[in-house]
Write a protein that holds these residues in place. Structure first.
Motif, short mmCIF file in Angstrom:
data_model
loop_
_atom_site.label_atom_id
_atom_site.label_comp_id
_atom_site.label_asym_id
_atom_site.label_seq_id
_atom_site.Cartn_x
_atom_site.Cartn_y
_atom_site.Cartn_z
N VAL A 64 -6.31 -4.29 -5.64
CA VAL A 64 -7.15 -3.63 -4.40
C VAL A 64 -6.49 -2.32 -4.28
O VAL A 64 -5.34 -2.13 -3.88
N MET A 65 -7.34 -1.37 -4.36
CA MET A 65 -6.90 0.12 -3.99
C MET A 65 -6.62 -0.08 -2.67
O MET A 65 -6.91 -0.80 -1.89
N PRO A 66 -5.79 1.19 -2.15
CA PRO A 66 -5.53 0.99 -0.54
C PRO A 66 -6.30 0.60 0.46
O PRO A 66 -7.46 1.14 0.27
N VAL A 67 -5.89 -0.41 1.26
CA VAL A 67 -7.14 -0.75 2.32
C VAL A 67 -6.40 -0.43 3.44
O VAL A 67 -7.00 -0.67 4.87
N ALA A 68 -5.31 0.35 3.90
CA ALA A 68 -4.68 0.65 5.04
C ALA A 68 -5.71 1.77 5.68
O ALA A 68 -6.42 2.38 5.04
N GLU A 69 -5.50 1.99 6.84
CA GLU A 69 -6.63 2.78 7.60
C GLU A 69 -6.21 4.10 7.21
O GLU A 69 -4.69 4.39 7.22
N PHE A 70 -7.08 5.07 6.79
CA PHE A 70 -6.87 6.30 5.98
C PHE A 70 -7.45 7.48 6.68
O PHE A 70 -8.37 7.24 7.34
N GLY A 71 -6.95 8.71 5.89
CA GLY A 71 -7.55 9.90 6.54
C GLY A 71 -8.14 10.76 5.51
O GLY A 71 -8.87 11.70 5.65
N GLY A 72 -7.74 10.12 4.22
CA GLY A 72 -8.19 10.84 3.02
C GLY A 72 -9.60 10.13 2.50
O GLY A 72 -9.97 9.33 3.02
N SER A 73 -9.50 10.04 1.24
CA SER A 73 -10.54 9.48 0.58
C SER A 73 -9.97 8.40 -0.30
O SER A 73 -8.78 8.60 -0.78
N TRP A 74 -10.73 7.61 -0.69
CA TRP A 74 -10.27 6.54 -1.65
C TRP A 74 -9.10 5.51 -1.23
O TRP A 74 -8.52 4.80 -1.86
N GLY A 75 -8.72 5.64 0.44
CA GLY A 75 -7.61 5.06 0.91
C GLY A 75 -6.29 5.47 0.74
O GLY A 75 -5.39 5.39 1.30
N MET A 81 -0.16 2.14 8.38
CA MET A 81 0.16 1.45 6.86
C MET A 81 0.02 -0.05 7.06
O MET A 81 -0.10 -0.63 5.98
N CYS A 82 0.09 -0.62 8.10
CA CYS A 82 -0.22 -2.01 8.19
C CYS A 82 -1.35 -2.44 8.83
O CYS A 82 -1.40 -3.78 9.18
N ALA A 83 -2.38 -1.67 8.73
CA ALA A 83 -3.56 -2.10 9.60
C ALA A 83 -4.57 -1.83 8.34
O ALA A 83 -4.77 -0.66 7.85
N PRO A 84 -5.57 -2.83 8.10
CA PRO A 84 -6.65 -2.48 7.42
C PRO A 84 -7.80 -1.57 7.80
O PRO A 84 -7.89 -1.51 9.06
N ALA A 85 -8.45 -0.68 7.04
CA ALA A 85 -9.26 0.12 7.38
C ALA A 85 -10.45 -0.69 8.25
O ALA A 85 -11.04 -1.36 7.63
N VAL A 86 -10.55 -0.18 9.53
CA VAL A 86 -11.78 -0.79 10.31
C VAL A 86 -13.01 -0.80 9.49
O VAL A 86 -13.82 -1.75 9.70
N GLY A 87 -13.44 0.22 8.69
CA GLY A 87 -14.62 -0.01 8.09
C GLY A 87 -14.73 -0.99 7.12
O GLY A 87 -15.82 -1.16 6.66
#
Length: 134
Positions: A64-75, A81-87
């Motif tokens: 699974v590609m990065p699932v952390a909350e992120f500001g870039g693209s594709w994670g 670092m320890c929170a899954p992306a809300v979306g």
């Protein structure tokens, strides 16, 4: 616990080592999965619903590609670092996705990108250690 309910998730699959069961170890073909583009909905719940499809295609491992909350693209460019992306969904829905793949004999590994931390909006940059001041 953190009060988010994840520590009480009712796992249905057997959680073994890195590659789970023997079938996954013997068939270590890897499918790299980006949650946001794997299904039209782009959620953990929608990905979980397609676990059988991945297994039927002959994959033994989902990376699974990065699932952390992120500001870039594709994670990439993670902010939390320890929170899954809300979306993508809730921590519980993430656990359910992992459980769905595991129940189909597909091991799950996470792609993490510690060296790609977002320069803005990343609370990690504010961490000064247990004594403060760096």
């Amino acid at each position: 616990g953190g009060g988010d309910g994840v520590e009480r998730f009712a796992w249905q699959s057997e959680l073994g080592g890195l590659l789970g069961d023997e079938a996954a170890r013997e068939n270590a073909s890897v499918y790299e999965l980006h949650v946001g583009s794997f299904t039209p909905a782009g959620t953990f719940k929608a990905a979980a619903a397609r676990a059988k499809h991945v297994a039927d295609c002959g994959f033994g491992v989902v990376q699974v590609m990065p699932v952390a909350e992120f500001g870039g693209s594709w994670g990439y460019g993670p902010r939390q670092m320890c929170a899954p992306a809300v979306g993508y969904g809730t921590p519980e829905e993430f656990c359910a996705m992992v459980d769905a793949f595991r129940s189909k004999g597909v091991a799950v590994v996470l792609d993490i990108v510690l060296n790609h931390a977002a320069p803005k909006g990343n609370t990690l940059w504010d961490f000064e250690g247990p004594t403060g001041g760096g």
